[in-house]
Enzyme design. Structure first.
Site, PDB file in Angstrom:
ATOM      1  N   CYS A   1       0.798  -1.229   0.000  1.00  0.00           N
ATOM      2  CA  CYS A   1       0.000   0.000   0.000  1.00  0.00           C
ATOM      3  C   CYS A   1       0.830   1.278   0.000  1.00  0.00           C
ATOM      4  CB  CYS A   1      -0.946   0.006   1.196  1.00  0.00           C
ATOM      5  SG  CYS A   1      -2.034  -1.428   1.298  1.00  0.00           S
TER       6      CYS A   1
ATOM      7  N   ASP B   1      -3.759   0.457  -5.607  1.00  0.00           N
ATOM      8  CA  ASP B   1      -2.366   0.447  -5.162  1.00  0.00           C
ATOM      9  C   ASP B   1      -1.676  -0.885  -5.394  1.00  0.00           C
ATOM     10  OD1 ASP B   1      -3.850  -0.876  -3.249  1.00  0.00           O
ATOM     11  OD2 ASP B   1      -3.160   0.317  -1.548  1.00  0.00           O
TER      12      ASP B   1
END
Length: 508
Positions: free
Chosen positions: A55, A244
Site C-alpha cells: 500500500c 495500489d
C-alpha cells in the site's frame, strides 16, 4: 458535461487492494457500473503495472514518480515501522502547491511525513463511507471554484481492503452507511475465483465479501464524479483511477507476480477518444509526469531545494489514444519493479523486469522464507488452504515454492502467465537470463539502489572503496564454502563512488 472552469484540474482516485476486479477488465460477475462508465468515457489501459505490491510503497511511487528504493518509502507508513519518504524527495502535492494549485486529499493517506506530502486540505479518515468522501470532495471543488484556482485532489478509498480487526470481513456492515450506499447481495456460487488462489469454501466466502467492498468503491467513484459534474468541472478535469496493488490474498498482494502488480488504470482525459483500450505498458512512475504534462508544467520540475532525484517516468498523454502497440523508439516496452518491505517484519527485497513476454525476478534475500502479511496470514482462505491434503498448493503453485524461492526467477508469460515454470536453471534460457539480469543491474545502478548486490554485499555501498582498488566477485551471493577471490571473475559494476555521491547530493 458543462464547463465553467478555465483551469486544468486533476482528480486522482486510488482504491485499496482492488486488483483488476472490475467489469470493464473482463470480470463478468462483478458489478462496477461507475468504473465501467468511466472507462467508456475515457481510456482503459490494459498493461499498467505498479512498481510494488504494498500500500504505502505503491502510493509513494504514484506521488513521487520514483521507485521505493529511491524515495525511501521502503514499507508501510505505520508508527511501529516508521518507514517514511525521504525529506529531500519532491511529491505531487509539493509540486502542485508550487505551481499555484489547490491541493487536497480525502480518505486514506498512508504515506509520510506530512512535510513531504503537504496537501493544503488534508481530510484523513479510515471510514468506508464513500458518500462522506464524495461530500468532502464536492466541498473541495466548491472552494477551488471560489478561489479561482486549478485543483489537484486525491481520494484514497479504504475499500476493498480487508477489515484489519475481524478475520474474513471487509467492512460490510449496512448500519455504518447512509441510504446513498447499498450493500448488494452476492452469492458465493457467482463469484469468480482467479487462477492464483484455491477454489475452496472459505475462499468463496471471502471473495463474496470482497465483491461487496468492491461495489462500495464503485459507488464512491460514481458519487464523486457526479459531484464533479454538478460543479461544472468535469470538462476541465483529468480523472485517473487505479489501485495500489492486487487483491488481499496470498499469491497476490505483497508479491511482484502479476497478480500483485498488474492493475487497473482508467483515465478520462478531456478531448481524448472515448472507450479506447490502450495496450501499451505503463508504470506507476509515469503517473506524476502525466499529471504535470496535463497541467502544462515542466516534467523535470523540482522543489525549491532541488535535491530530489530525477523522475524517470514519462507522460503517457502523447500516446493516450493509441489502441495499437507504439513502436519501442517512441514508448517503453518494459517496466521495472522494486519491493523491499511490507510490514517491518516482512523483509524480502526483490527487483523485477517485465517485458511483454518475459518476467525476471531477482530475489535478493532468497535464503529467507517469503513472509506473510498479517492480514493475509490471518485470512480464512489461507487457514483452509494450509489444511488441505498435501501437497498443499496456492493456486497452481506449491505452498513450498511460494515460501521458498530461488535467487532468480524467469518466466515466459506468453506460455506461462501464472509464473509457475521457472526457466532460470534451463540451459537454453541462460542467454536471456543473463541479459535480463544485466538490464536490472544497470537500472539499479542508475537509480542508486542499495540492494544492488554482488557476493552478498551492496555494490552501491562498497563503491566508496572503488578508488582504493576494491574488487568484489561477480557472483550474486556469498559462497561460504568457496569464499576466496583468487581466480574468480570480479564485478564490473564497482566502477564509481555512487554511495558517497548520493550522500553529497542529498546532504545526508
Amino acid at each position: 458535461m458543462a464547463s465553467s472552469s478555465p483551469h486544468k484540474n486533476i482528480l486522482l482516485l486510488i482504491a485499496d487492494d482492488l486488483g483488476k476486479y472490475v467489469g470493464c477488465y473482463g470480470c463478468k460477475s462483478i458489478k462496477t457500473p461507475s468504473l465501467d462508465k468511466l472507462a467508456a468515457q475515457g481510456v482503459r489501459f490494459d498493461n499498467a503495472f505498479a512498481s510494488t505490491a504494498s500500500c504505502s510503497g505503491s502510493r509513494s511511487t504514484i506521488y513521487t514518480g520514483l521507485h521505493t528504493h529511491e524515495n525511501g518509502q521502503y514499507g508501510l507508513h505505520w508508527f511501529r515501522s516508521h518507514f517514511q519518504t525521504f525529506h529531500h524527495v519532491d511529491s505531487a502535492p509539493l509540486l502542485f502547491n508550487q505551481a499555484g494549485y489547490q491541493t487536497g486529499i480525502v480518505g486514506k493517506i498512508h504515506v509520510g511525513p506530512p512535510e513531504v506530502y503537504p496537501w493544503q486540505v488534508r481530510k484523513e479518515s479510515d471510514t468506508r463511507d464513500v458518500a462522506w468522501a464524495a461530500d468532502e470532495g464536492e466541498a473541495f471543488f466548491k472552494a477551488a471554484k471560489h478561489s479561482n484556482r486549478p485543483f489537484f485532489l486525491t481520494v484514497g478509498y479504504i475499500d476493498p481492503h480487508r477489515d484489519i480487526q475481524t478475520r474474513g470481513e471487509f467492512g460490510n456492515v449496512p448500519e455504518q452507511y447512509g441510504d446513498r450506499i447499498s450493500i448488494p447481495e452476492v452469492k458465493e456460487e457467482d463469484v469468480e475465483i482467479p487462477h492464483w488462489i484455491n477454489e475452496l469454501p472459505q475462499t468463496r466466502y471471502e471473495f463474496k465479501e470482497y465483491y461487496k467492498a468492491i461495489n462500495r468503491t464503485d459507488t464512491g467513484v460514481g458519487l464523486i464524479l457526479d459531484a464533479l459534474e454538478r460543479q461544472g468541472l468535469a470538462e476541465d478535469t483529468l480523472v485517473i483511477f487505479t489501485s495500489d496493488n492486487g487483491p488481499p490474498f496470498i499469491n497476490s498482494k505483497t508479491t511482484l507476480y502479476d497478480a500483485g502488480i498488474h492493475l487497473p488504470l482508467i483515465v478520462r482525459h478531456p478531448g481524448s477518444k472515448k472507450g479506447a483500450v490502450n495496450p501499451n505498458m505503463i508504470s506507476f512512475i509515469d503517473i506524476l509526469p502525466t499529471m504535470l504534462d496535463w497541467a502544462g508544467l515542466d516534467l523535470a520540475m523540482k522543489g525549491k531545494d532541488g535535491l530530489s532525484p530525477p523522475r524517470r517516468g514519462r507522460s503517457f498523454l502523447p500516446i493516450i489514444d493509441r489502441e495499437d502497440e507504439v513502436d519501442a523508439s517512441t514508448w517503453q516496452h518494459e517496466v521495472y519493479g522494486s519491493h523491499t518491505f511490507h510490514e517491518m517484519q516482512n523483509y524480502w527485497p526483490t527487483r523485477i523486469l517485465r517485458t511483454k513476454q518475459y518476467k525476471y525476478h531477482r530475489n535478493i534475500a532468497w535464503r529467507l522464507d517469503f513472509p506473510f502479511a498479517a492480514d493475509l496470514y490471518a485470512s480464512l482462505a489461507f487457514e483452509e488452504i494450509r489444511n488441505m491434503d498435501p501437497p498443499v498448493k496456492v493456486g497452481n503453485r506449491t505452498l513450498k515454492d511460494y515460501i521458498f524461492r530461488p535467487p532468480e526467477e524467469l518466466y515466459d508469460l506468453e506460455n506461462d502467465p501464472e509464473e509457475i515454470h521457472n526457466l532460470a536453471e534451463d540451459e537454453e534460457s541462460q542467454k536471456l537470463l543473463l541479459e535480463m539480469r544485466e538490464r536490472v543491474t544497470e537500472w539499479q545502478k542508475e537509480t542508486g539502489d542499495l540492494w544492488l548486490y554482488r557476493d552478498g554485499q551492496s555494490v552501491t555501498v562498497l563503491s566508496r572503496y572503488a578508488k582504493d582498488g576494491m574488487e568484489v566477485p561477480e557472483r550474486l551471493d556469498f559462497d561460504a564454502e568457496n569464499p576466496g577471490t583468487k581466480g574468480v571473475v570480479m564485478t564490473k559494476h564497482l566502477d564509481k563512488d555512487a554511495y558517497s555521491a548520493g550522500i553529497k547530493e542529498t546532504k545526508y
